[in-house]
Write a protein that holds these residues in place. Structure first.
Motif, PDB file in Angstrom:
ATOM      1  N   LEU A   2       0.831  -1.197   0.000  1.00 11.58           N
ATOM      2  CA  LEU A   2       0.000   0.000   0.000  1.00 11.58           C
ATOM      3  C   LEU A   2       0.870   1.253   0.000  1.00 11.58           C
ATOM      4  N   MET A   3       1.928   1.227   0.813  1.00 10.19           N
ATOM      5  CA  MET A   3       2.799   2.394   0.865  1.00 10.19           C
ATOM      6  C   MET A   3       3.420   2.665  -0.499  1.00 10.19           C
ATOM      7  N   ALA A   4       3.853   1.620  -1.174  1.00  6.50           N
ATOM      8  CA  ALA A   4       4.444   1.796  -2.506  1.00  6.50           C
ATOM      9  C   ALA A   4       3.417   2.337  -3.488  1.00  6.50           C
ATOM     10  N   THR A   5       2.181   1.853  -3.398  1.00  5.01           N
ATOM     11  CA  THR A   5       1.130   2.319  -4.299  1.00  5.01           C
ATOM     12  C   THR A   5       0.833   3.794  -4.063  1.00  5.01           C
ATOM     13  N   LEU A   6       0.735   4.166  -2.788  1.00  4.53           N
ATOM     14  CA  LEU A   6       0.456   5.573  -2.477  1.00  4.53           C
ATOM     15  C   LEU A   6       1.598   6.478  -2.937  1.00  4.53           C
ATOM     16  N   LEU A   7       2.820   6.029  -2.773  1.00  4.02           N
ATOM     17  CA  LEU A   7       3.947   6.817  -3.268  1.00  4.02           C
ATOM     18  C   LEU A   7       3.887   6.944  -4.777  1.00  4.02           C
ATOM     19  N   GLN A   8       3.468   5.875  -5.452  1.00  3.71           N
ATOM     20  CA  GLN A   8       3.333   5.939  -6.904  1.00  3.71           C
ATOM     21  C   GLN A   8       2.243   6.933  -7.295  1.00  3.71           C
ATOM     22  N   GLU A  55      -1.342  11.802   0.463  1.00  5.72           N
ATOM     23  CA  GLU A  55      -0.328  12.020   1.495  1.00  5.72           C
ATOM     24  C   GLU A  55      -0.883  11.718   2.884  1.00  5.72           C
ATOM     25  N   SER A  56      -2.178  12.021   3.089  1.00  4.49           N
ATOM     26  CA  SER A  56      -2.806  11.696   4.370  1.00  4.49           C
ATOM     27  C   SER A  56      -2.865  10.184   4.593  1.00  4.49           C
ATOM     28  N   GLN A  57      -3.258   9.468   3.513  1.00  4.76           N
ATOM     29  CA  GLN A  57      -3.299   7.993   3.615  1.00  4.76           C
ATOM     30  C   GLN A  57      -1.894   7.422   3.840  1.00  4.76           C
ATOM     31  N   LEU A  58      -0.898   8.026   3.185  1.00  2.00           N
ATOM     32  CA  LEU A  58       0.482   7.566   3.374  1.00  2.00           C
ATOM     33  C   LEU A  58       0.932   7.785   4.816  1.00  2.00           C
ATOM     34  N   ALA A  59       0.529   8.914   5.395  1.00  2.00           N
ATOM     35  CA  ALA A  59       0.894   9.188   6.784  1.00  2.00           C
ATOM     36  C   ALA A  59       0.271   8.152   7.724  1.00  2.00           C
ATOM     37  N   ARG A  60      -0.998   7.769   7.422  1.00  7.65           N
ATOM     38  CA  ARG A  60      -1.654   6.740   8.259  1.00  7.65           C
ATOM     39  C   ARG A  60      -0.911   5.410   8.166  1.00  7.65           C
ATOM     40  N   VAL A  61      -0.510   5.062   6.948  1.00 10.00           N
ATOM     41  CA  VAL A  61       0.229   3.803   6.771  1.00 10.00           C
ATOM     42  C   VAL A  61       1.542   3.849   7.542  1.00 10.00           C
ATOM     43  N   ASN A  62       2.213   5.009   7.456  1.00 11.80           N
ATOM     44  CA  ASN A  62       3.500   5.114   8.145  1.00 11.80           C
ATOM     45  C   ASN A  62       3.334   5.050   9.663  1.00 11.80           C
ATOM     46  N   LEU A 106      -4.389  -2.533  -4.889  1.00  8.93           N
ATOM     47  CA  LEU A 106      -5.055  -2.202  -6.155  1.00  8.93           C
ATOM     48  C   LEU A 106      -4.979  -3.389  -7.089  1.00  8.93           C
ATOM     49  N   THR A 107      -6.062  -3.680  -7.763  1.00 10.70           N
ATOM     50  CA  THR A 107      -6.120  -4.885  -8.581  1.00 10.70           C
ATOM     51  C   THR A 107      -5.331  -4.751  -9.856  1.00 10.70           C
ATOM     52  N   THR A 108      -5.094  -3.541 -10.317  1.00  3.65           N
ATOM     53  CA  THR A 108      -4.376  -3.350 -11.576  1.00  3.65           C
ATOM     54  C   THR A 108      -3.304  -2.303 -11.378  1.00  3.65           C
ATOM     55  N   GLU A 109      -2.315  -2.330 -12.292  1.00  2.00           N
ATOM     56  CA  GLU A 109      -1.298  -1.284 -12.292  1.00  2.00           C
ATOM     57  C   GLU A 109      -1.937   0.030 -12.709  1.00  2.00           C
ATOM     58  N   LEU A 110      -1.441   1.119 -12.176  1.00  2.00           N
ATOM     59  CA  LEU A 110      -1.927   2.411 -12.648  1.00  2.00           C
ATOM     60  C   LEU A 110      -1.532   2.593 -14.108  1.00  2.00           C
ATOM     61  N   PRO A 111      -2.429   3.092 -14.917  1.00  2.15           N
ATOM     62  CA  PRO A 111      -2.066   3.326 -16.326  1.00  2.15           C
ATOM     63  C   PRO A 111      -0.992   4.392 -16.438  1.00  2.15           C
ATOM     64  N   THR A 112      -0.286   4.339 -17.580  1.00  7.47           N
ATOM     65  CA  THR A 112       0.819   5.277 -17.769  1.00  7.47           C
ATOM     66  C   THR A 112       0.323   6.714 -17.657  1.00  7.47           C
ATOM     67  N   ALA A 126      -7.709   2.580  -0.936  1.00  5.43           N
ATOM     68  CA  ALA A 126      -6.699   2.776   0.097  1.00  5.43           C
ATOM     69  C   ALA A 126      -7.347   3.204   1.412  1.00  5.43           C
ATOM     70  N   GLU A 127      -8.387   4.049   1.305  1.00  5.84           N
ATOM     71  CA  GLU A 127      -9.100   4.476   2.515  1.00  5.84           C
ATOM     72  C   GLU A 127      -9.766   3.278   3.200  1.00  5.84           C
ATOM     73  N   GLU A 128     -10.439   2.436   2.401  1.00  4.76           N
ATOM     74  CA  GLU A 128     -11.095   1.250   2.982  1.00  4.76           C
ATOM     75  C   GLU A 128     -10.070   0.340   3.674  1.00  4.76           C
ATOM     76  N   PHE A 129      -8.966   0.136   3.002  1.00 11.98           N
ATOM     77  CA  PHE A 129      -7.948  -0.756   3.573  1.00 11.98           C
ATOM     78  C   PHE A 129      -7.343  -0.163   4.841  1.00 11.98           C
ATOM     79  N   ASN A 130      -7.071   1.132   4.824  1.00  7.41           N
ATOM     80  CA  ASN A 130      -6.487   1.783   5.990  1.00  7.41           C
ATOM     81  C   ASN A 130      -7.411   1.711   7.193  1.00  7.41           C
ATOM     82  N   VAL A 131      -8.699   1.892   6.945  1.00 10.19           N
ATOM     83  CA  VAL A 131      -9.658   1.818   8.055  1.00 10.19           C
ATOM     84  C   VAL A 131      -9.614   0.423   8.686  1.00 10.19           C
ATOM     85  N   ALA A 132      -9.627  -0.612   7.843  1.00  8.26           N
ATOM     86  CA  ALA A 132      -9.614  -1.988   8.362  1.00  8.26           C
ATOM     87  C   ALA A 132      -8.305  -2.313   9.087  1.00  8.26           C
TER      88      ALA A 132
END
Length: 599
Positions: A2-8, A55-62, A106-112, A126-132
């Protein structure tokens, strides 16, 4: 993940915002339709909003990462505390991987060139996952770390609880840990009392040992150990008897518990009780009286052990002396032998004992005459009618048995063997101790039993040298203490009824290869050979069941035909003989068996 996805996502939004800024600048300078500029501005604001969310979601993950790392460190420290106990081996190693869950968000890669709607959907997931995951992290925090690190009292509580687990290995590991660090805790004592009746014998032995070692002044511990003397496992019983003699030496209640074992149905238990009484209560009259009843025991090992401990713990005792003087007139020959041997070594200068041996020097039983001869020699009294001897080759001698003392139907070849009472070897062997008293052999099959190192092989090889089945030069090539063998052979006195020639004696060397030994023994037992005396050392070796039955059957046949077999073995279960005499050499005293208890 998740952290890598949010950074992406944050990186992608940064590129989108930069592109939108460039588009607005070009639109302003080129005079394009204002609606294009307005749409670019709207998308830019949306991208900035998404970036703040990401960035808020990334902070929660961190934050959750830091929390999980803290929890992991907390658990690791607690496990490390328990792992200092070397026997607590069932504690699993904590994983060394990342603290955060590693599953795809995320089920798929982000498109270019992702649309902002794709990013919005990803942020929603990401919000749903962070809450859980925040909820799970809070639960872990509440369950794993209620207050602080695991304290010593909590550690003891865990180990005490582990002594109630169904898994025996876990109970044993917890018991070992408790007895290393909480030896004086009342809770540990209570656990030891409970585990002294555990269904695993090793746990019962360990608990019993620590009750005695750590709680010798405690009446509850003493009563628990006394109860263990009634344990169904003789080995556990022996531990209980031993620790009673060490921790509660002289205690009347402990003594009475051991005295009760002299009436046990098990031969081994009665022997253990006899040895325990001399260890813990030498000179005690009640212990002595219990031992005197064992002198009549039907099992010879028990009688011999009893005699040994009576002489050790009650030297010069008049009651013991008078009992033995009465027993030398018994109709039971084995009991007479034990009594005569006890009188021989005890009560030096006692007139009543000397008078008894003056009568016993002409006894019909060879071993009793031997005992009388040696005692009278020690007293310097001339023998009225001593056993006559004829010289053999070199220093070897043979005892000649008077004709009237051997039955005409006696088909024995070798009747008995002995060494001088002062005989000793540089390396003490139990066989030499037995030979000082004398070893009698019966007709047919004689099986010498004894543990490794007791001297069975040395005895058989010395006999083989004496009868000429093996030459001294051959013995020197053997690895079983050849010098002791030759020393013993020179000092052996052999009593024969019918002495066979050297050609009629066969010796089986245990050092020979298995296949060669079987072929050689099979040949020696065949009808073509005329051997009469067989000296066999571990004759069954590692042969299979069929070979064992074949050899045993042939030995039984030859024994019925008048051949004599003297067989040494450590494994009585492997031999299949229909009849025979068993001669036990050496035994381990309870003090030797209990040496592992650090007393």
């Amino acid at each position: 993940m998740l952290m890598a996805t949010l950074l992406q996502i944050i990186g992608t939004l940064r590129d989108i915002i930069a592109d939108l800024d460039a588009k607005q600048i070009r639109a302003l300078h080129s005079g394009l339709d204002p609606s294009i500029t307005d749409r670019a501005e709207s998308e830019r604001i949306q991208a900035l909003t998404h970036r703040v969310t990401a960035e808020s979601q990334l902070a929660r993950v961190n934050e959750r990462r830091i929390l999980l790392e803290t929890l992991w460190e907390q658990a690791h420290n607690n496990v490390h505390r328990l792992s200092r106990h070397p026997d607590v081996s069932e504690i699993a190693t904590l994983p060394a991987g990342p603290a955060l869950p590693q599953r795809e968000i995320l089920t798929t890669e982000l498109p270019t060139g992702p649309a902002l709607t794709d990013i919005a959907a990803a942020l929603g997931k990401a919000e749903e996952f962070n809450v859980a995951e925040d909820r799970r992290a809070r639960e872990w925090q509440q369950n794993l770390v209620p207050a602080a690190d695991l304290q010593p009292a909590d550690e003891q509580a865990i180990l005490l609880a582990a002594t109630r687990l169904t898994d025996a290995a876990s109970r044993e590991a917890a018991l070992d840990a408790l007895t290393k660090n909480w030896t004086q805790s009342p809770e540990t004592r209570d656990a030891l009392v409970r585990l002294s009746i555990d269904n695993e014998s090793e746990i019962r032995k360990t608990a019993t040992r620590h009750l005695a070692q750590d709680w010798a002044d405690d009446d509850t511990a003493r009563q628990a150990v006394i109860a263990v003397t009634r344990d169904p496992d003789p080995k556990v019983q022996a531990v209980a008897v031993w620790v009673l003699t060490q921790a509660w030496r002289g205690d009347p209640a402990a003594r009475d518990a051991v005295v009760a074992l002299t009436l046990d149905d098990s031969e081994g238990t009665r022997e253990t009780a006899a040895e325990g009484l001399v260890e813990g209560w030498p000179g005690d009259e009640k212990a002595r009286d219990a031992l005197l009843s064992l002198v009549h025991d039907h099992a010879r090992p028990v009688r011999e052990a009893t005699l040994e401990v009576l002489l050790e713990g009650w030297p010069g005792d008049v009651v013991v002396r008078d009992t033995l003087l009465g027993l030398v007139r018994s109709d039971d020959i084995p009991i007479r032998e034990v009594a005569a041997d006890g009188l021989r070594v005890g009560w030096p200068g006692d007139a009543s004992v000397t008078a008894a041996f003056l009568q016993l020097q002409n006894d019909d039983v060879l071993t009793i005459r031997w005992a009388a001869e040696r005692r009278l020699n020690q007293e310097g009294i001339p023998l009225g009618k001593s056993l006559s001897r004829s010289a053999g080759s070199g220093s070897r001698r043979s005892l000649i048995q008077s004709k009237e003392r051997v039955s005409s139907i006696d088909d024995r070849l070798l009747i008995a063997s002995r060494v001088p009472y002062d005989f000793s070897t540089e390396k003490p062997i139990e066989a030499a101790l037995a030979l000082r008293r004398g070893i009698g052999f019966g007709s047919g099959i004689n099986v010498i039993l004894g543990g490794n190192g007791s001297g069975k092989t040395i005895l058989l090889q010395a006999l083989a040298v004496q009868v000429g089945a093996v030459s001294p030069d051959d013995i020197k090539r053997f690895r079983y203490s050849p010098q002791i063998v030759l020393q013993l052979a020179r000092n052996l006195d052999l009593l024969w009824h019918q002495k066979p020639s050297a050609e009629e004696c066969f010796y089986l060397n245990p050092e020979s290869p298995e296949r060669w030994r079987f072929a050689r023994l099979e040949e020696a037992l065949s009808e073509e050979k005329n051997y009469r005396l067989f000296l066999l050392d571990e004759p069954m070796g590692a042969f299979d069941t069929g070979m064992v039955h074949q050899l045993s059957g042939r030995i039984n046949e030859l024994a019925q035909q008048g051949c004599q077999f003297i067989i040494a073995t450590t494994d009585i279960k492997r031999i299949k003989f229909t009849d025979g005499q068993f001669i036990r050499i050496g035994r381990r005293r309870i003090r030797e068996r209990g040496s592992f208890l650090s007393w």
